[in-house]
Design a protein around this motif. Structure first.
Motif, PDB file in Angstrom:
ATOM      1  N   ALA A   1      -8.664   4.101  -3.742  1.00  7.29           N
ATOM      2  CA  ALA A   1      -7.511   3.262  -4.064  1.00  7.29           C
ATOM      3  C   ALA A   1      -7.717   1.833  -3.576  1.00  7.29           C
ATOM      4  CB  ALA A   1      -6.245   3.852  -3.442  1.00  7.29           C
TER       5      ALA A   1
ATOM      6  N   ILE B   1      -7.762  -1.344  -6.094  1.00 12.53           N
ATOM      7  CA  ILE B   1      -6.784  -2.414  -5.902  1.00 12.53           C
ATOM      8  C   ILE B   1      -7.487  -3.750  -5.709  1.00 12.53           C
ATOM      9  CG2 ILE B   1      -5.057  -3.318  -4.288  1.00 12.53           C
ATOM     10  CD1 ILE B   1      -4.190  -0.385  -3.834  1.00 12.53           C
TER      11      ILE B   1
ATOM     12  N   ALA C   1       7.243   9.683  -5.497  1.00 10.30           N
ATOM     13  CA  ALA C   1       6.536   8.591  -6.170  1.00 10.30           C
ATOM     14  C   ALA C   1       7.444   7.888  -7.167  1.00 10.30           C
ATOM     15  CB  ALA C   1       5.291   9.142  -6.878  1.00 10.30           C
TER      16      ALA C   1
ATOM     17  N   LEU D   1       0.199  -3.069  -2.012  1.00 10.46           N
ATOM     18  CA  LEU D   1      -0.151  -1.987  -2.939  1.00 10.46           C
ATOM     19  C   LEU D   1      -0.830  -0.834  -2.217  1.00 10.46           C
ATOM     20  CD1 LEU D   1      -1.474  -3.980  -6.033  1.00 10.46           C
ATOM     21  CD2 LEU D   1       0.694  -2.753  -5.821  1.00 10.46           C
ATOM     22  N   LEU D   2      -1.692  -1.155  -1.270  1.00 13.86           N
ATOM     23  CA  LEU D   2      -2.365  -0.086  -0.532  1.00 13.86           C
ATOM     24  C   LEU D   2      -1.373   0.690   0.322  1.00 13.86           C
ATOM     25  CD1 LEU D   2      -5.055   1.287   0.138  1.00 13.86           C
ATOM     26  CD2 LEU D   2      -5.294  -0.293   2.058  1.00 13.86           C
TER      27      LEU D   2
ATOM     28  N   THR E   1       0.565   2.928  -2.097  1.00 18.86           N
ATOM     29  CA  THR E   1      -0.318   4.002  -2.569  1.00 18.86           C
ATOM     30  C   THR E   1      -0.600   5.003  -1.463  1.00 18.86           C
ATOM     31  OG1 THR E   1      -1.368   2.447  -4.098  1.00 18.86           O
ATOM     32  CG2 THR E   1      -2.534   4.499  -3.646  1.00 18.86           C
TER      33      THR E   1
ATOM     34  N   VAL F   1       2.303   7.363  -0.943  1.00 20.38           N
ATOM     35  CA  VAL F   1       2.371   8.408  -1.971  1.00 20.38           C
ATOM     36  C   VAL F   1       1.315   9.482  -1.707  1.00 20.38           C
ATOM     37  CG1 VAL F   1       2.055   8.890  -4.429  1.00 20.38           C
ATOM     38  CG2 VAL F   1       3.347   6.887  -3.714  1.00 20.38           C
ATOM     39  N   LEU F   2       0.086   9.065  -1.360  1.00 21.74           N
ATOM     40  CA  LEU F   2      -0.978  10.032  -1.103  1.00 21.74           C
ATOM     41  C   LEU F   2      -0.687  10.879   0.134  1.00 21.74           C
ATOM     42  CD1 LEU F   2      -4.158   7.860  -1.850  1.00 21.74           C
ATOM     43  CD2 LEU F   2      -3.134   9.635  -3.283  1.00 21.74           C
TER      44      LEU F   2
END
Length: 318
Positions: A19, A23, A250, A288-289, A292, A295-296
């Motif tokens: 990811a 990104i 998510a 964004l990281l 993400t 969510v992960l």
């Protein structure tokens, strides 16, 4: 269970690495130059080049990525090109709005989906059960922006019960009721739409549980269908809910990014949109990281919980 957890943890780490690379590369192919933004419209090419050199943007992309990735390991997501503040600090500040908003939205979704999903399954042949199913299908298709505007029109404008926009940025959660009140309409907006989707999963899982052999056997021994389901079928319904909960979370995060614009909330989503427009790549990639990664990690936790509570998976592991 330990072997499964370690395997999932390794996949989580690989997912985060992938990811971060995606990104980083994706943001570098976007048009625009943050150095030009800093220099302004009157900045000369020499000034823009000097700014790029000062920010390290003239170095090879591989070197830039490795510097950023090495900082992530220690919790350093970089520093904003425009404000000079650490990205981690700004994320923590904005999370004070986004995290409670997501938690409240999830609570609304579960409070709506669990009871009404079970009722619509048990009363599927009655007009009430059919009405619930029809309403859930309609609400699941409603755009979250339109739902927010309708709720504002009714509860903020027409009735005046709740604020239409904003968050007490000066006082924050030191004035808990004002902070909570400002998040009610946004949370209900996201929660109702996501809850409608989850309700359909709950209804389907309940219908499967009602037709299961162990529920029928319990009903044959004298329990009512509802009693047999409540006593013996709800665990299987709960497993189905846990399975889709990661996807719902998510969806709530995506909804929060949109709703924070509609309700003018100073959260991570609103900050992300503003930073994309300003071409502050260092902040955008950190934001964004972080989203993400959340969510992960949520999916990782959901998988572990599902594995731990599902007796069928425990038997397969043996």
């Amino acid at each position: 269970m330990l072997r499964y957890a370690l395997t999932r943890l390794a996949l989580l780490a690989l997912g985060l690495v992938a990811a971060s690379a995606i990104i980083f590369v994706s943001l570098r192919v976007l048009p625009g130059d943050v150095a030009q933004v800093i220099a302004g419209t009157s900045g000369s090419p020499e000034q823009v080049a000097a700014i790029r050199e000062g920010l390290g943007l003239d170095r090879p992309l591989t070197a830039q990525y490795l510097d950023w990735a090495s900082g992530i390991v220690t919790g350093d997501l970089g520093t904003s090109y425009l404000t000079g503040t650490p990205v981690s600090a700004e994320l923590a500040d904005k999370a004070a709005v986004t995290v409670p908003l997501g938690a409240m939205s999830l609570a609304v979704a579960l409070a709506m989906a669990l009871p009404f999903g079970v009722i619509s399954a048990l009363r599927r042949r009655s007009w009430g059960g059919q009405a619930i199913g029809f309403a859930a299908q309609g609400l699941a298709a409603v755009p979250v922006v339109w739902a927010g505007m309708m709720l504002v029109a009714v509860f903020a404008v027409a009735l005046g019960w709740l604020p239409a926009q904003g968050f007490p940025t000066r006082t924050g959660w030191s004035t808990p009721w004002q902070a909570f009140e400002s998040l009610i309409l946004p949370a209900v907006t996201i929660g109702v739409v996501e809850g409608a989707v989850l309700l359909r999963f709950v209804r389907s899982a309940t219908l499967q549980a009602v037709g299961a052999d162990f529920v029928r056997a319990a009903a044959a021994k004298g329990l009512t269908k509802t009693g047999a389901l409540l006593r013996h079928g709800l665990p299987s319904v709960g497993l189905s809910v846990v399975t889709v909960l990661g996807l719902q979370i998510a969806g709530i995060i995506v909804g929060a990014v949109v709703i924070e614009q509609v309700f003018n909330l100073p959260g991570i989503g609103r900050m992300l949109v503003a930073d994309v427009g300003a071409r502050d790549l260092e902040k955008v990639q950190g934001e964004l990281l972080a989203l993400t990664g959340f969510v992960l990690v949520t999916g990782f936790i959901v998988d572990l919980v599902h594995r731990a509570v599902d007796p069928r998976q425990r038997e397969e592991a043996r």
